[in-house]
Design a protein around this motif. Structure first.
Motif, PDB file in Angstrom:
ATOM      1  N   MET A 250      -1.298   0.882  -8.210  1.00  0.00           N
ATOM      2  CA  MET A 250      -0.370  -0.212  -8.430  1.00  0.00           C
ATOM      3  C   MET A 250      -0.444  -1.142  -7.231  1.00  0.00           C
ATOM      4  SD  MET A 250       3.431   1.401  -7.741  1.00  0.00           S
ATOM      5  CE  MET A 250       4.245  -0.187  -7.879  1.00  0.00           C
ATOM      6  N   THR A 251       0.151  -2.304  -7.352  1.00  0.00           N
ATOM      7  CA  THR A 251       0.165  -3.256  -6.243  1.00  0.00           C
ATOM      8  C   THR A 251       1.518  -3.199  -5.561  1.00  0.00           C
ATOM      9  OG1 THR A 251      -1.391  -4.697  -7.383  1.00  0.00           O
ATOM     10  CG2 THR A 251      -0.099  -5.681  -5.613  1.00  0.00           C
ATOM     11  N   ILE A 252       1.489  -3.072  -4.239  1.00  0.00           N
ATOM     12  CA  ILE A 252       2.736  -3.111  -3.475  1.00  0.00           C
ATOM     13  C   ILE A 252       2.903  -4.532  -2.931  1.00  0.00           C
ATOM     14  CG2 ILE A 252       2.789  -0.650  -2.937  1.00  0.00           C
ATOM     15  CD1 ILE A 252       1.686  -1.286  -0.166  1.00  0.00           C
ATOM     16  N   PRO A 253       4.126  -5.040  -2.948  1.00  0.00           N
ATOM     17  CA  PRO A 253       4.359  -6.423  -2.531  1.00  0.00           C
ATOM     18  C   PRO A 253       4.317  -6.592  -1.015  1.00  0.00           C
ATOM     19  CG  PRO A 253       6.428  -5.382  -3.088  1.00  0.00           C
ATOM     20  CD  PRO A 253       5.346  -4.385  -3.404  1.00  0.00           C
ATOM     21  N   ALA A 254       4.114  -7.811  -0.603  1.00  0.00           N
ATOM     22  CA  ALA A 254       4.121  -8.136   0.829  1.00  0.00           C
ATOM     23  C   ALA A 254       5.555  -8.166   1.356  1.00  0.00           C
ATOM     24  CB  ALA A 254       3.465  -9.497   1.044  1.00  0.00           C
ATOM     25  N   ASN A 255       5.690  -7.826   2.611  1.00  0.00           N
ATOM     26  CA  ASN A 255       6.937  -7.983   3.360  1.00  0.00           C
ATOM     27  C   ASN A 255       8.149  -7.290   2.743  1.00  0.00           C
ATOM     28  OD1 ASN A 255       5.596  -9.666   5.302  1.00  0.00           O
ATOM     29  ND2 ASN A 255       5.657 -11.280   3.757  1.00  0.00           N
ATOM     30  N   GLN A 256       7.922  -6.143   2.110  1.00  0.00           N
ATOM     31  CA  GLN A 256       9.022  -5.328   1.625  1.00  0.00           C
ATOM     32  C   GLN A 256       8.766  -3.895   2.068  1.00  0.00           C
ATOM     33  OE1 GLN A 256       8.994  -6.843  -2.654  1.00  0.00           O
ATOM     34  NE2 GLN A 256      11.164  -6.463  -2.280  1.00  0.00           N
ATOM     35  N   LEU A 257       9.826  -3.222   2.459  1.00  0.00           N
ATOM     36  CA  LEU A 257       9.687  -1.838   2.899  1.00  0.00           C
ATOM     37  C   LEU A 257       9.211  -0.975   1.737  1.00  0.00           C
ATOM     38  CD1 LEU A 257      10.037   0.350   5.070  1.00  0.00           C
ATOM     39  CD2 LEU A 257      12.393   0.620   4.237  1.00  0.00           C
ATOM     40  N   VAL A 258       8.149  -0.222   1.987  1.00  0.00           N
ATOM     41  CA  VAL A 258       7.588   0.709   1.008  1.00  0.00           C
ATOM     42  C   VAL A 258       7.608   2.097   1.634  1.00  0.00           C
ATOM     43  CG1 VAL A 258       5.513   1.341  -0.281  1.00  0.00           C
ATOM     44  CG2 VAL A 258       6.095  -1.069   0.029  1.00  0.00           C
ATOM     45  N   VAL A 259       8.089   3.080   0.873  1.00  0.00           N
ATOM     46  CA  VAL A 259       8.105   4.467   1.340  1.00  0.00           C
ATOM     47  C   VAL A 259       7.280   5.284   0.349  1.00  0.00           C
ATOM     48  CG1 VAL A 259       9.513   6.487   1.883  1.00  0.00           C
ATOM     49  CG2 VAL A 259      10.393   4.182   2.359  1.00  0.00           C
ATOM     50  N   ILE A 260       6.341   6.046   0.891  1.00  0.00           N
ATOM     51  CA  ILE A 260       5.456   6.876   0.081  1.00  0.00           C
ATOM     52  C   ILE A 260       5.596   8.316   0.564  1.00  0.00           C
ATOM     53  CG2 ILE A 260       3.072   7.271  -0.651  1.00  0.00           C
ATOM     54  CD1 ILE A 260       2.523   4.337   0.339  1.00  0.00           C
ATOM     55  N   GLU A 261       5.836   9.239  -0.355  1.00  0.00           N
ATOM     56  CA  GLU A 261       5.965  10.656  -0.004  1.00  0.00           C
ATOM     57  C   GLU A 261       4.994  11.475  -0.839  1.00  0.00           C
ATOM     58  OE1 GLU A 261       9.211  14.302  -0.093  1.00  0.00           O
ATOM     59  OE2 GLU A 261       9.918  12.251  -0.310  1.00  0.00           O
ATOM     60  N   ALA A 262       4.237  12.350  -0.169  1.00  0.00           N
ATOM     61  CA  ALA A 262       3.342  13.267  -0.876  1.00  0.00           C
ATOM     62  C   ALA A 262       4.191  14.368  -1.503  1.00  0.00           C
ATOM     63  CB  ALA A 262       2.320  13.857   0.078  1.00  0.00           C
ATOM     64  N   GLU A 263       3.850  14.763  -2.714  1.00  0.00           N
ATOM     65  CA  GLU A 263       4.657  15.748  -3.423  1.00  0.00           C
ATOM     66  C   GLU A 263       4.469  17.148  -2.823  1.00  0.00           C
ATOM     67  OE1 GLU A 263       5.948  16.863  -7.934  1.00  0.00           O
ATOM     68  OE2 GLU A 263       3.873  16.358  -7.598  1.00  0.00           O
ATOM     69  N   ASP A 264       3.726  18.015  -3.475  1.00  0.00           N
ATOM     70  CA  ASP A 264       3.654  19.415  -3.032  1.00  0.00           C
ATOM     71  C   ASP A 264       2.343  19.800  -2.349  1.00  0.00           C
ATOM     72  OD1 ASP A 264       2.127  19.231  -5.277  1.00  0.00           O
ATOM     73  OD2 ASP A 264       3.037  20.916  -6.324  1.00  0.00           O
ATOM     74  N   LYS A 265       1.450  18.827  -2.182  1.00  0.00           N
ATOM     75  CA  LYS A 265       0.219  19.069  -1.421  1.00  0.00           C
ATOM     76  C   LYS A 265      -0.183  17.756  -0.761  1.00  0.00           C
ATOM     77  CE  LYS A 265      -2.853  18.349  -5.360  1.00  0.00           C
ATOM     78  NZ  LYS A 265      -3.941  18.884  -6.155  1.00  0.00           N
ATOM     79  N   ALA A 266      -1.076  17.842   0.196  1.00  0.00           N
ATOM     80  CA  ALA A 266      -1.513  16.622   0.884  1.00  0.00           C
ATOM     81  C   ALA A 266      -2.103  15.642  -0.121  1.00  0.00           C
ATOM     82  CB  ALA A 266      -2.535  16.964   1.958  1.00  0.00           C
ATOM     83  N   SER A 267      -1.855  14.377   0.102  1.00  0.00           N
ATOM     84  CA  SER A 267      -2.358  13.332  -0.788  1.00  0.00           C
ATOM     85  C   SER A 267      -3.121  12.300   0.022  1.00  0.00           C
ATOM     86  CB  SER A 267      -1.202  12.650  -1.516  1.00  0.00           C
ATOM     87  OG  SER A 267      -0.517  13.574  -2.331  1.00  0.00           O
ATOM     88  N   LEU A 268      -4.149  11.754  -0.594  1.00  0.00           N
ATOM     89  CA  LEU A 268      -4.944  10.704   0.034  1.00  0.00           C
ATOM     90  C   LEU A 268      -4.709   9.429  -0.754  1.00  0.00           C
ATOM     91  CD1 LEU A 268      -7.155   9.648   1.982  1.00  0.00           C
ATOM     92  CD2 LEU A 268      -8.834  10.410   0.281  1.00  0.00           C
ATOM     93  N   ILE A 269      -4.275   8.380  -0.045  1.00  0.00           N
ATOM     94  CA  ILE A 269      -4.098   7.080  -0.696  1.00  0.00           C
ATOM     95  C   ILE A 269      -5.071   6.091  -0.076  1.00  0.00           C
ATOM     96  CG2 ILE A 269      -1.684   7.457  -1.332  1.00  0.00           C
ATOM     97  CD1 ILE A 269      -0.942   5.608   1.059  1.00  0.00           C
ATOM     98  N   GLU A 270      -5.541   5.187  -0.905  1.00  0.00           N
ATOM     99  CA  GLU A 270      -6.451   4.131  -0.446  1.00  0.00           C
ATOM    100  C   GLU A 270      -5.801   2.788  -0.719  1.00  0.00           C
ATOM    101  OE1 GLU A 270     -10.013   5.044  -2.605  1.00  0.00           O
ATOM    102  OE2 GLU A 270     -10.562   6.627  -1.193  1.00  0.00           O
ATOM    103  N   LEU A 271      -5.908   1.897   0.246  1.00  0.00           N
ATOM    104  CA  LEU A 271      -5.310   0.570   0.138  1.00  0.00           C
ATOM    105  C   LEU A 271      -6.378  -0.502   0.185  1.00  0.00           C
ATOM    106  CD1 LEU A 271      -2.531   1.403   2.661  1.00  0.00           C
ATOM    107  CD2 LEU A 271      -2.082   0.735   0.308  1.00  0.00           C
ATOM    108  N   SER A 272      -6.201  -1.515  -0.623  1.00  0.00           N
ATOM    109  CA  SER A 272      -7.133  -2.639  -0.595  1.00  0.00           C
ATOM    110  C   SER A 272      -6.411  -3.893  -1.025  1.00  0.00           C
ATOM    111  CB  SER A 272      -8.319  -2.375  -1.531  1.00  0.00           C
ATOM    112  OG  SER A 272      -7.880  -2.384  -2.876  1.00  0.00           O
ATOM    113  N   ALA A 273      -7.050  -5.003  -0.771  1.00  0.00           N
ATOM    114  CA  ALA A 273      -6.523  -6.286  -1.231  1.00  0.00           C
ATOM    115  C   ALA A 273      -7.179  -6.625  -2.559  1.00  0.00           C
ATOM    116  CB  ALA A 273      -6.788  -7.370  -0.188  1.00  0.00           C
ATOM    117  N   GLY A 274      -7.719  -5.629  -3.246  1.00  0.00           N
ATOM    118  CA  GLY A 274      -8.475  -5.825  -4.475  1.00  0.00           C
ATOM    119  C   GLY A 274      -7.785  -6.656  -5.524  1.00  0.00           C
TER     120      GLY A 274
END
Length: 107
Positions: free
Chosen positions: A54-78
């Protein structure tokens, strides 16, 4: 941890959180694991699993929490790049059609 989401990827340990404000809208994709994502000012939260994005907006607080195991997230300006490319393509197509009309009119 608070940051500006400048890195292309982050590994979040199980139960750990990552939060911050992106300077520009960014596409977030979960490469592995499952995360809970909340964006300040939005009433809904989101669950994203591996392969989802999904796309996260600019200049807004975003909180991301991994559920029950380690998670890898990738970010791009795609998403932004794709939108810009589509706009430029539409403009180029319009200019091409306009040039063709002028050529036909003045030929």
């Amino acid at each position: 941890m608070t940051n500006n989401f400048a890195n292309p990827s982050y590994t979040i340990a199980a139960g750990a959180t990552l939060s911050g404000n992106a300077e520009q809208a960014r596409k977030i994709e979960v490469a592995c694991g499952r995360v809970w994502l909340t964006i300040a000012g939005q009433k809904d939260d989101y669950w994203l699993s591996a392969g989802e994005s999904m796309t996260i907006p600019a200049n807004q607080l975003v909180v991301i929490e991994a559920e029950d195991k380690a998670s890898l997230i990738e970010l791009s300006a795609g998403a932004i790049i794709a939108k810009k490319a589509a706009t430029e393509f539409s403009l180029a197509a319009y200019v091409g059609k306009l040039s063709s009309k002028f050529s036909q009119t003045f030929a």
